[in-house]
Motif scaffolding. Structure first.
Motif, mmCIF file in Angstrom:
data_model
loop_
_atom_site.group_PDB
_atom_site.id
_atom_site.type_symbol
_atom_site.label_atom_id
_atom_site.label_comp_id
_atom_site.label_asym_id
_atom_site.label_seq_id
_atom_site.Cartn_x
_atom_site.Cartn_y
_atom_site.Cartn_z
ATOM 1 N N ILE A 80 0.712 -1.142 -0.173
ATOM 2 C CA ILE A 80 0.221 0.086 0.035
ATOM 3 C C ILE A 80 0.512 1.149 0.235
ATOM 4 O O ILE A 80 1.569 1.527 1.023
ATOM 5 C CB ILE A 80 -0.593 -0.241 1.276
ATOM 6 C CG1 ILE A 80 -2.499 -1.285 1.162
ATOM 7 C CG2 ILE A 80 -1.431 1.525 1.344
ATOM 8 C CD1 ILE A 80 -2.619 -1.390 1.802
ATOM 9 N N ASP A 81 0.390 2.091 -0.863
ATOM 10 C CA ASP A 81 0.882 3.626 -0.824
ATOM 11 C C ASP A 81 -0.403 4.404 -0.075
ATOM 12 O O ASP A 81 -1.111 4.681 -1.130
ATOM 13 C CB ASP A 81 0.944 4.012 -2.180
ATOM 14 C CG ASP A 81 2.440 3.587 -3.131
ATOM 15 O OD1 ASP A 81 2.836 3.190 -2.344
ATOM 16 O OD2 ASP A 81 2.395 3.937 -3.900
ATOM 17 N N HIS A 82 -0.082 4.646 0.923
ATOM 18 C CA HIS A 82 -0.921 5.534 1.854
ATOM 19 C C HIS A 82 -1.058 6.791 1.399
ATOM 20 O O HIS A 82 0.000 7.677 1.287
ATOM 21 C CB HIS A 82 -1.153 5.662 3.358
ATOM 22 C CG HIS A 82 -1.353 5.580 4.470
ATOM 23 N ND1 HIS A 82 -3.274 5.609 4.316
ATOM 24 C CD2 HIS A 82 -1.097 6.389 5.960
ATOM 25 C CE1 HIS A 82 -3.101 6.202 5.779
ATOM 26 N NE2 HIS A 82 -2.719 6.482 6.137
ATOM 27 N N THR A 83 -2.221 7.486 0.740
ATOM 28 C CA THR A 83 -2.629 8.297 -0.106
ATOM 29 C C THR A 83 -3.223 9.789 1.054
ATOM 30 O O THR A 83 -4.108 9.428 1.010
ATOM 31 C CB THR A 83 -2.910 8.009 -1.084
ATOM 32 O OG1 THR A 83 -2.318 7.260 -2.391
ATOM 33 C CG2 THR A 83 -2.845 9.464 -2.282
ATOM 34 N N LEU A 84 -2.533 10.932 0.038
ATOM 35 C CA LEU A 84 -3.784 11.870 0.738
ATOM 36 C C LEU A 84 -3.132 13.044 -0.610
ATOM 37 O O LEU A 84 -1.715 13.361 -0.506
ATOM 38 C CB LEU A 84 -3.385 12.147 2.424
ATOM 39 C CG LEU A 84 -4.214 13.645 2.978
ATOM 40 C CD1 LEU A 84 -6.154 13.530 2.198
ATOM 41 C CD2 LEU A 84 -3.909 13.844 4.036
ATOM 42 N N LEU A 85 -4.079 13.271 -1.198
ATOM 43 C CA LEU A 85 -3.955 13.930 -2.423
ATOM 44 C C LEU A 85 -4.811 14.773 -2.609
ATOM 45 O O LEU A 85 -5.398 16.472 -3.571
ATOM 46 C CB LEU A 85 -3.521 13.353 -3.533
ATOM 47 C CG LEU A 85 -2.442 12.348 -3.543
ATOM 48 C CD1 LEU A 85 -2.686 11.152 -5.046
ATOM 49 C CD2 LEU A 85 -0.863 13.312 -3.297
ATOM 50 N N ASP A 86 -5.475 15.344 -1.179
ATOM 51 C CA ASP A 86 -6.664 16.673 -1.248
ATOM 52 C C ASP A 86 -5.676 17.566 -1.197
ATOM 53 O O ASP A 86 -5.155 18.031 0.084
ATOM 54 C CB ASP A 86 -7.213 16.031 -0.030
ATOM 55 C CG ASP A 86 -8.273 17.488 -0.015
ATOM 56 O OD1 ASP A 86 -8.595 18.324 -0.137
ATOM 57 O OD2 ASP A 86 -10.023 16.702 1.059
ATOM 58 N N PRO A 87 -6.209 18.145 -2.558
ATOM 59 C CA PRO A 87 -5.759 19.642 -2.412
ATOM 60 C C PRO A 87 -5.981 20.872 -1.307
ATOM 61 O O PRO A 87 -5.109 21.754 -1.031
ATOM 62 C CB PRO A 87 -6.010 20.601 -3.565
ATOM 63 C CG PRO A 87 -7.160 19.758 -3.461
ATOM 64 C CD PRO A 87 -7.447 18.133 -3.048
ATOM 65 N N VAL A 88 -6.922 20.595 0.306
ATOM 66 C CA VAL A 88 -7.070 21.224 1.038
ATOM 67 C C VAL A 88 -6.551 20.561 2.159
ATOM 68 O O VAL A 88 -6.681 20.604 3.419
ATOM 69 C CB VAL A 88 -8.494 21.743 0.953
ATOM 70 C CG1 VAL A 88 -9.268 22.947 0.348
ATOM 71 C CG2 VAL A 88 -9.484 20.361 1.820
ATOM 72 N N ALA A 89 -5.930 19.588 2.267
ATOM 73 C CA ALA A 89 -5.433 19.021 3.196
ATOM 74 C C ALA A 89 -3.818 19.077 3.389
ATOM 75 O O ALA A 89 -3.454 20.903 3.390
ATOM 76 C CB ALA A 89 -4.618 17.626 2.409
ATOM 77 N N THR A 90 -4.025 19.873 5.621
ATOM 78 C CA THR A 90 -3.439 20.350 6.487
ATOM 79 C C THR A 90 -1.802 20.030 7.140
ATOM 80 O O THR A 90 -1.811 18.558 6.940
ATOM 81 C CB THR A 90 -4.426 21.171 7.258
ATOM 82 O OG1 THR A 90 -4.382 19.273 8.500
ATOM 83 C CG2 THR A 90 -5.618 21.592 6.471
#
Length: 226
Positions: free
Chosen positions: A10-20
């Motif tokens: 798994i590539d644990h992913t967070l590509l939300d443009p508003v992620a802090t």
């Protein structure tokens, strides 16, 4: 398969443009705890992820041309170099989609090779994954893109960004991709939310899974295999 073996896909992913910043730090903490292969983040957060993961076995997965693939090859190459210098160990680039749809081999190859040249200029070489947005393509177009990627020599071909209106990964697409480019590994990403989804993609031929529901997937897998 054990839960640790599944986590290693798994590539644990967070590509939300508003992620802090706090959410990126949590992503990294989860990746260390669950022993995921990598975290995949936007260029804004590459250096933070590299800092948080230093000393762990989790690598940093950066992106180029994300999410539309519409930047020029020169811009993608420059972004790739910047992201690697910031600490990325792997690059997920979005290929030029019109050239895949039109069968424009010359443009597509120039696009991918510009990024690959940067990845291969580092020692050790940086892993390159090429996103083709398979759900938006016909089978013929998928096969064309995969054969071009294999001929160029990329490491992985990736199904999707997870942000295209046509959808994300499918078992059928993974099977077609694996069959069309046996010399490349396949990364399935987009819409993978359950343990059954993840296992199905692996059984279809995926060597890597990109998802944001990684923790839930592992916990669900553990529960089902007690």
């Amino acid at each position: 398969m054990t839960d640790k073996e599944l986590a290693a896909y798994i590539d644990h992913t967070l590509l939300d443009p508003v992620a802090t910043r706090g959410e990126i730090e949590q992503l990294c903490d989860e990746a260390i705890e669950y022993r995921f292969h990598s975290v995949c983040v936007l260029p804004r957060w590459t250096s933070l992820a590299a800092e948080k993961l230093r000393g762990s076995e989790v690598v940093v997965d950066g992106v180029a041309g994300f999410p539309f693939g519409a930047d020029s090859a020169k811009i993608k190459a420059a972004q790739t170099k910047e992201v690697i210098m910031a600490g990325a160990d792997e690059i997920d680039m979005v290929a030029d989609l019109p050239s895949i749809i039109e069968g424009n081999s010359r443009y597509l190859r120039r696009d991918i090779q510009a990024v690959m040249k940067v990845c291969r200029s580092f020692r050790p070489a940086v892993v390159l994954k090429v996103i083709i947005e398979a759900s938006a393509l016909t089978e013929k177009q998928i096969r064309f893109a995969c054969q071009e990627c294999e001929d160029i020599g990329v490491d992985y071909i990736k199904t999707s960004t997870g942000m295209h209106k046509s959808g994300g990964a499918s078992v059928e697409a993974v099977q077609i991709m694996a069959e069309s480019a046996p010399g490349c590994k396949i990364k399935a990403a987009g819409g993978i939310r359950t343990a059954d989804d993840a296992v199905a993609m692996i059984e279809a031929g995926a060597s890597r899974i990109g998802c944001s529901a990684s923790v839930r997937i592992i916990e669900e897998f553990r529960q089902a295999n007690r």
